[in-house]
Design an enzyme around this catalytic site. Structure first.
Site, short mmCIF file in Angstrom:
data_model
loop_
_atom_site.label_atom_id
_atom_site.label_comp_id
_atom_site.label_asym_id
_atom_site.label_seq_id
_atom_site.Cartn_x
_atom_site.Cartn_y
_atom_site.Cartn_z
N HIS A 266 35.42 44.84 52.36
CA HIS A 266 34.32 44.51 51.26
C HIS A 266 34.93 44.46 49.78
O HIS A 266 35.22 45.99 49.32
CB HIS A 266 33.21 45.08 51.52
CG HIS A 266 31.79 44.22 50.33
ND1 HIS A 266 31.50 42.82 50.69
CD2 HIS A 266 31.51 44.75 49.45
CE1 HIS A 266 30.66 42.29 50.12
NE2 HIS A 266 30.42 43.82 49.11
N ARG B 104 35.30 31.31 41.29
CA ARG B 104 35.76 32.96 40.88
C ARG B 104 35.18 34.03 41.26
O ARG B 104 33.81 33.94 42.30
CB ARG B 104 34.28 33.06 39.39
CG ARG B 104 33.98 34.38 39.12
CD ARG B 104 33.17 34.26 38.10
NE ARG B 104 31.50 34.25 38.36
CZ ARG B 104 30.52 34.35 38.99
NH1 ARG B 104 30.42 35.83 39.23
NH2 ARG B 104 29.18 33.73 39.45
N HIS C 129 31.86 38.54 46.22
CA HIS C 129 31.70 37.74 46.51
C HIS C 129 32.32 36.51 45.72
O HIS C 129 33.34 36.53 44.92
CB HIS C 129 30.61 37.31 46.63
CG HIS C 129 29.39 37.80 47.49
ND1 HIS C 129 28.91 39.39 47.17
CD2 HIS C 129 28.76 37.40 48.45
CE1 HIS C 129 28.50 39.50 48.11
NE2 HIS C 129 28.07 38.73 48.71
N CYS D 292 30.33 38.76 33.56
CA CYS D 292 29.58 38.77 35.25
C CYS D 292 29.23 40.38 35.38
O CYS D 292 28.58 40.65 35.53
CB CYS D 292 29.72 37.77 36.16
SG CYS D 292 31.31 38.70 36.87
N ASP E 151 32.19 28.30 40.61
CA ASP E 151 31.69 28.22 39.23
C ASP E 151 33.14 29.00 38.28
O ASP E 151 32.32 29.17 37.12
CB ASP E 151 30.04 28.71 38.42
CG ASP E 151 30.48 30.07 38.83
OD1 ASP E 151 31.56 31.18 39.40
OD2 ASP E 151 29.49 30.71 38.84
N CYS F 98 34.32 37.48 42.08
CA CYS F 98 34.19 38.23 42.20
C CYS F 98 33.51 39.85 42.66
O CYS F 98 33.44 39.73 43.84
CB CYS F 98 32.44 37.50 41.08
SG CYS F 98 31.52 39.15 40.54
#
Length: 131
Positions: A102, A117, A105, A65, A109, A119
């Site tokens: 932060h 996941r 996310h 990704c 999936d 990410c």
């Protein structure tokens, strides 16, 4: 929170401009540019803002990704999840539970047993080798 910056001015002094943008202003690094994307060393991934332990290298996988991906947090409660409706999308933002930085996310999936996941922006992470 012991020895953590108390306001955004203090965070700006502690973090680089890029770290501040991502950790404090909820930015995102460009895909396929992060130093931890292809990182294979054994150890623990930490929060760049406060050093909290977030993920083990055993939970990291290549999701193709563009950002480092993990299938579970190191222990329950180290990551806070919040619904994120920004940019016309409905996602779950992940932040460090200790400092609020932060991270990225989490999506449902993932290819492993957890189905998750995480990410994560490389800029949001530190690394402790061999742990």
């Amino acid at each position: 929170m012991e020895n953590l910056p108390k306001n955004e001015t203090e965070w700006k002094k502690k973090l680089s401009a890029e770290e501040f943008y991502i950790l404090r202003q909820k930015g995102t690094e460009s895909p396929y540019t992060g130093k931890f994307l292809m990182h294979k060393e054994k150890g623990i991934y930490t929060c760049k803002g406060c050093g909290a332990h977030l993920f083990t290298s055993d939970s990291k996988f290549d999701s193709h990704c563009g950002w480092p991906s993990f299938d579970k947090e190191i222990k329950a409660g180290v990551i806070k999840e919040t619904r994120d409706l920004s940019h016309g999308m409905d996602r779950i933002e992940i932040t460090c539970a200790k400092c609020g930085g932060h991270l990225g996310h989490v999506f449902n999936d993932g290819p492993t047993d957890t189905g998750l996941r995480y990410c994560v922006n490389s800029v949001s992470l530190g690394f402790e080798s061999g742990k």
